[in-house]
Design a protein around this motif. Structure first.
Motif, PDB file in Angstrom:
ATOM      1  N   ARG A   1     -16.631  -6.966  14.821  1.00  0.00           N
ATOM      2  CA  ARG A   1     -17.885  -6.750  14.080  1.00  0.00           C
ATOM      3  C   ARG A   1     -18.779  -5.734  14.780  1.00  0.00           C
ATOM      4  O   ARG A   1     -18.687  -5.530  15.997  1.00  0.00           O
ATOM      5  CB  ARG A   1     -18.680  -8.055  13.940  1.00  0.00           C
TER       6      ARG A   1
ATOM      7  N   GLN B   1     -19.228 -15.847   6.734  1.00  0.00           N
ATOM      8  CA  GLN B   1     -19.255 -14.642   7.574  1.00  0.00           C
ATOM      9  C   GLN B   1     -20.530 -14.507   8.421  1.00  0.00           C
ATOM     10  O   GLN B   1     -20.467 -14.336   9.632  1.00  0.00           O
ATOM     11  CB  GLN B   1     -19.076 -13.398   6.714  1.00  0.00           C
TER      12      GLN B   1
ATOM     13  N   LYS C   1     -21.003 -17.380  10.978  1.00  0.00           N
ATOM     14  CA  LYS C   1     -20.139 -17.390  12.164  1.00  0.00           C
ATOM     15  C   LYS C   1     -20.571 -16.328  13.153  1.00  0.00           C
ATOM     16  O   LYS C   1     -20.477 -16.518  14.362  1.00  0.00           O
ATOM     17  CB  LYS C   1     -18.651 -17.306  11.802  1.00  0.00           C
TER      18      LYS C   1
ATOM     19  N   GLU D   1      -1.449 -10.739   1.303  1.00  0.00           N
ATOM     20  CA  GLU D   1      -2.487 -10.676   2.332  1.00  0.00           C
ATOM     21  C   GLU D   1      -2.929 -12.113   2.585  1.00  0.00           C
ATOM     22  O   GLU D   1      -3.623 -12.710   1.792  1.00  0.00           O
ATOM     23  CB  GLU D   1      -3.667  -9.834   1.842  1.00  0.00           C
ATOM     24  N   VAL D   2      -2.489 -12.643   3.718  1.00  0.00           N
ATOM     25  CA  VAL D   2      -2.769 -14.044   4.003  1.00  0.00           C
ATOM     26  C   VAL D   2      -4.053 -14.196   4.827  1.00  0.00           C
ATOM     27  O   VAL D   2      -4.679 -15.250   4.839  1.00  0.00           O
ATOM     28  CB  VAL D   2      -1.542 -14.690   4.699  1.00  0.00           C
TER      29      VAL D   2
ATOM     30  N   HIS E   1     -13.470  -3.616   4.044  1.00  0.00           N
ATOM     31  CA  HIS E   1     -13.382  -5.058   4.324  1.00  0.00           C
ATOM     32  C   HIS E   1     -14.724  -5.705   3.986  1.00  0.00           C
ATOM     33  O   HIS E   1     -14.882  -6.278   2.932  1.00  0.00           O
ATOM     34  CB  HIS E   1     -12.976  -5.279   5.780  1.00  0.00           C
ATOM     35  N   HIS E   2     -15.652  -5.654   4.877  1.00  0.00           N
ATOM     36  CA  HIS E   2     -17.030  -5.997   4.520  1.00  0.00           C
ATOM     37  C   HIS E   2     -17.971  -5.234   5.429  1.00  0.00           C
ATOM     38  O   HIS E   2     -17.537  -4.561   6.363  1.00  0.00           O
ATOM     39  CB  HIS E   2     -17.297  -7.503   4.531  1.00  0.00           C
TER      40      HIS E   2
HETATM   41  P1  AMO Z   1     -11.525 -11.966   2.925  1.00  0.00           P
HETATM   42  O1  AMO Z   1     -12.436 -11.860   1.785  1.00  0.00           O
HETATM   43  O2  AMO Z   1     -10.533 -10.855   3.151  1.00  0.00           O
HETATM   44  O3  AMO Z   1     -12.327 -12.044   4.308  1.00  0.00           O
HETATM   45  O4  AMO Z   1     -10.733 -13.321   2.829  1.00  0.00           O
HETATM   46  C1  AMO Z   1      -9.837 -13.746   3.830  1.00  0.00           C
HETATM   47  C2  AMO Z   1      -8.632 -14.457   3.236  1.00  0.00           C
HETATM   48  O5  AMO Z   1      -9.027 -15.479   2.328  1.00  0.00           O
HETATM   49  C3  AMO Z   1      -8.050 -15.612   1.320  1.00  0.00           C
HETATM   50  N1  AMO Z   1      -8.668 -15.446  -0.017  1.00  0.00           N
HETATM   51  C4  AMO Z   1      -8.357 -16.192  -1.095  1.00  0.00           C
HETATM   52  N2  AMO Z   1      -7.495 -17.189  -1.251  1.00  0.00           N
HETATM   53  C5  AMO Z   1      -7.410 -17.772  -2.452  1.00  0.00           C
HETATM   54  N3  AMO Z   1      -8.174 -17.404  -3.514  1.00  0.00           N
HETATM   55  C6  AMO Z   1      -9.059 -16.390  -3.417  1.00  0.00           C
HETATM   56  N4  AMO Z   1      -9.813 -16.075  -4.476  1.00  0.00           N
HETATM   57  C7  AMO Z   1      -9.179 -15.729  -2.153  1.00  0.00           C
HETATM   58  N5  AMO Z   1      -9.949 -14.715  -1.676  1.00  0.00           N
HETATM   59  C8  AMO Z   1      -9.630 -14.556  -0.390  1.00  0.00           C
HETATM   60  C9  AMO Z   1      -7.010 -14.554   1.542  1.00  0.00           C
HETATM   61  C10 AMO Z   1      -7.754 -13.568   2.402  1.00  0.00           C
HETATM   62  O6  AMO Z   1      -6.891 -12.819   3.221  1.00  0.00           O
HETATM   63  N6  AMO Z   1     -15.333 -13.273   5.984  1.00  0.00           N
HETATM   64  C11 AMO Z   1     -14.088 -12.514   5.881  1.00  0.00           C
HETATM   65  C12 AMO Z   1     -13.137 -12.840   7.008  1.00  0.00           C
HETATM   66  C13 AMO Z   1     -13.515 -12.205   8.331  1.00  0.00           C
HETATM   67  O7  AMO Z   1     -13.908 -11.023   8.340  1.00  0.00           O
HETATM   68  O8  AMO Z   1     -13.383 -12.891   9.355  1.00  0.00           O
HETATM   69  C14 AMO Z   1     -13.423 -12.816   4.556  1.00  0.00           C
HETATM   70  O9  AMO Z   1     -13.772 -13.723   3.830  1.00  0.00           O
HETATM   71  O10 AMO Z   1      -5.940 -15.145   2.260  1.00  0.00           O
END
Ligand code: AMO
Length: 472
Positions: free
Chosen positions: A375, A197, A200, A368-369, A334-335
């Motif tokens: 930002r 994060q 980027k 949630e994919v 979200h963050h």
């Molecule tokens: P976030 O934490 O929502 O966002 O993650 C984005 C996507 O990553 C996948 N994901 C996972 N897949 C498998 N195992 C896990 N433990 C796991 N955790 C998350 C999900 C999720 O939707 N930096 C931000 C993105 C951004 O803001 O651009 C982020 O990491 O599909």
């Protein structure tokens, strides 16, 4: 003689070929020995007749999973023996010469059968055998095709692919960090990135404008069916000079085209994808990731959707250890880098709970994919958010590089990160993320193939200035 791949045999009918691969199955009918042989491109039936004496003798000893090479004649099968639905169902190899390259002991489970019902610990311990099976080969090869499609698509859209560090500093995404002792700085630690994060966003300050990578994300959190332990892969991307609509449109166009090219048997339920506000989703479906499939029994239906207008903050719980004491009123939904909705900026002062965030979640069949946002690019707003989530000045200091970078001409920017494993799991109709990962950890965080985690030697600990206290 040059190697022929089994998948290409129909082009060689009536010719002699040289094959390499594994014995998939052997049926000994005394005089006739039937062998199924497998390489990375498929399987073929072979017959060994007594007339080819040496080959016949060697075939008598063969067992499944032995590695062999064969010289043989590609024959058209007699009409009544043709198996129309099988690849290579219309040809058969008459073995002229056969040699064993390597023997194999009896595998812990059948390789020529689906292993989804086999004990998972056994499968993960012998993952290199499990991965030989048709279903696992298919899943991982499809994953490769998806990666290649996305890479080509984004290069075409002027994106640049950049790798960011694995040894870094904490990047809070809501989970616990993995930390790595820094030998040259005793008592200090790197953190493994929960996502790229911050990097980027810094790449946007650096003027790349359109960035992506397939990023390993490392999070020390409990696993669930849709949450892998330890690590997973994101298609991480970020763009400058965009509004939320640009990100949604890019993703929608890319995934739609991806499904058409890589999964032509699948149908997308609704185009353009439905968009729901967080409020609507919760009120109508009781979930911010509703399953909008019209027919949930149809394995070929893909119901993509967007969830938008999330509240910027949720209530902070004691478990929100990663950003403060757990005593502030708010945690980011979200963050902490997600921008507030421009119409709601004033509410940051008066009623933060009502502020909407410019967050977007990509939903597929109830999962949630992907998640992302526009930002914050104004250091004053960023500081305000830090305050609201209860950051101490010490914690703010941890992110001073972001605030500092934002003083040097930062473009407005935003992005998203679809989880590659999660997308593959849903699109392939698998029940666990582990079915689409090559070497996943168990739910308890063990790599059974390599047998990790493992102890460090006394010398390693000494060099790192670490002492391990025995658990009582
Ligand atoms: P976030 O934490 O929502 O966002 O993650 C984005 C996507 O990553 C996948 N994901 C996972 N897949 C498998 N195992 C896990 N433990 C796991 N955790 C998350 C999900 C999720 O939707 N930096 C931000 C993105 C951004 O803001 O651009 C982020 O990491 O599909």
């Amino acid at each position: 003689m040059k190697r022929t791949y089994i998948g290409d045999l129909t082009k060689h009918v009536g010719k002699k070929v040289r094959l390499y691969g594994w014995v998939d199955n052997r049926r000994d009918h005394g005089k006739l020995i039937f062998l199924d042989m497998r390489d990375m491109t498929g399987k073929v039936q072979m017959v060994v007749v007594p007339a080819h004496k040496e080959a016949h003798q060697t075939s008598g000893d063969l067992r499944n999973e032995w590695v062999i090479t064969v010289e043989g004649m590609v024959n058209k099968r007699p009409e009544r023996m043709i198996k129309k639905d099988e690849p290579n169902g219309d040809v058969e190899i008459e073995v002229l010469e056969l040699s064993v390259i390597n023997q194999a002991i009896t595998p812990p489970f059948e390789v020529n059968q689906d292993t989804s019902k086999v004990n998972e610990e056994t499968r993960l311990t012998y993952r290199y055998i499990d991965l030989r099976t048709e279903r696992m080969q298919y899943n991982l090869r499809k994953r490769g095709e998806v990666t290649k499609f996305i890479r080509d698509y984004l290069y075409n859209e002027k994106f640049v692919e950049i790798s960011t560090p694995i040894l870094t500093k904490t990047t809070p995404e809501g989970a616990r960090d993995f930390i790595v002792p820094a030998r040259m700085y005793p008592g200090m630690f790197y953190a493994l990135p929960q996502s790229p994060q911050q990097y980027k966003q810094l790449l946007m300050v650096a003027g790349f404008e359109k960035y992506f990578q397939f990023a390993s994300c490392l999070r020390d959190e409990d696993s669930r069916a849709d949450r892998a332990f330890g690590e997973f892969t994101q298609l991480d991307l970020e763009m400058s000079f965009v509004v939320q609509e640009d990100i949604l449109q890019l993703m929608e166009a890319m995934f739609t085209e991806l499904v058409r090219k890589v999964f032509p048997e699948k149908r997308i339920s609704q185009e353009p994808w439905p968009r729901l506000s967080h409020k609507e989703a919760m009120e109508n479906y009781g979930s911010d990731k509703p399953d909008l499939r019209k027919d949930k029994n149809d394995s070929n239906e893909l119901a993509f959707a967007w969830t938008l207008d999330f509240p910027l903050f949720t209530e902070q719980t004691k478990e929100d250890f990663y950003h403060g004491s757990g005593s502030a009123a708010f945690a980011p939904s979200h963050h902490m880098f997600t921008a507030p909705h421009p119409d709601d900026i004033g509410l940051l002062e008066t009623d933060p709970a009502k502020v909407r965030g410019l967050q977007h979640d990509l939903v597929l069949n109830g999962y949630e994919v992907g998640g992302g946002s526009i930002r914050i690019h104004d250091p004053i707003v960023q500081e305000k958010v830090f305050d609201l989530i209860g950051f101490t000045s010490e914690q703010k200091q941890q992110f001073s590089h972001m605030l500092e970078a934002f003083k040097y001409g930062v473009p407005p920017h935003g992005g998203i990160a679809p989880g590659l494993d999660r997308f593959m799991m849903v699109v392939l109709g698998e029940k666990s993320l582990r079915e689409v990962m090559a070497f996943p950890k168990t739910g308890e965080g063990r790599d059974l193939t390599m047998n990790a985690p493992s102890l460090a030697t006394d010398d390693q600990l000494k060099e790192l200035g670490l002492e391990v206290r025995k658990r009582k």
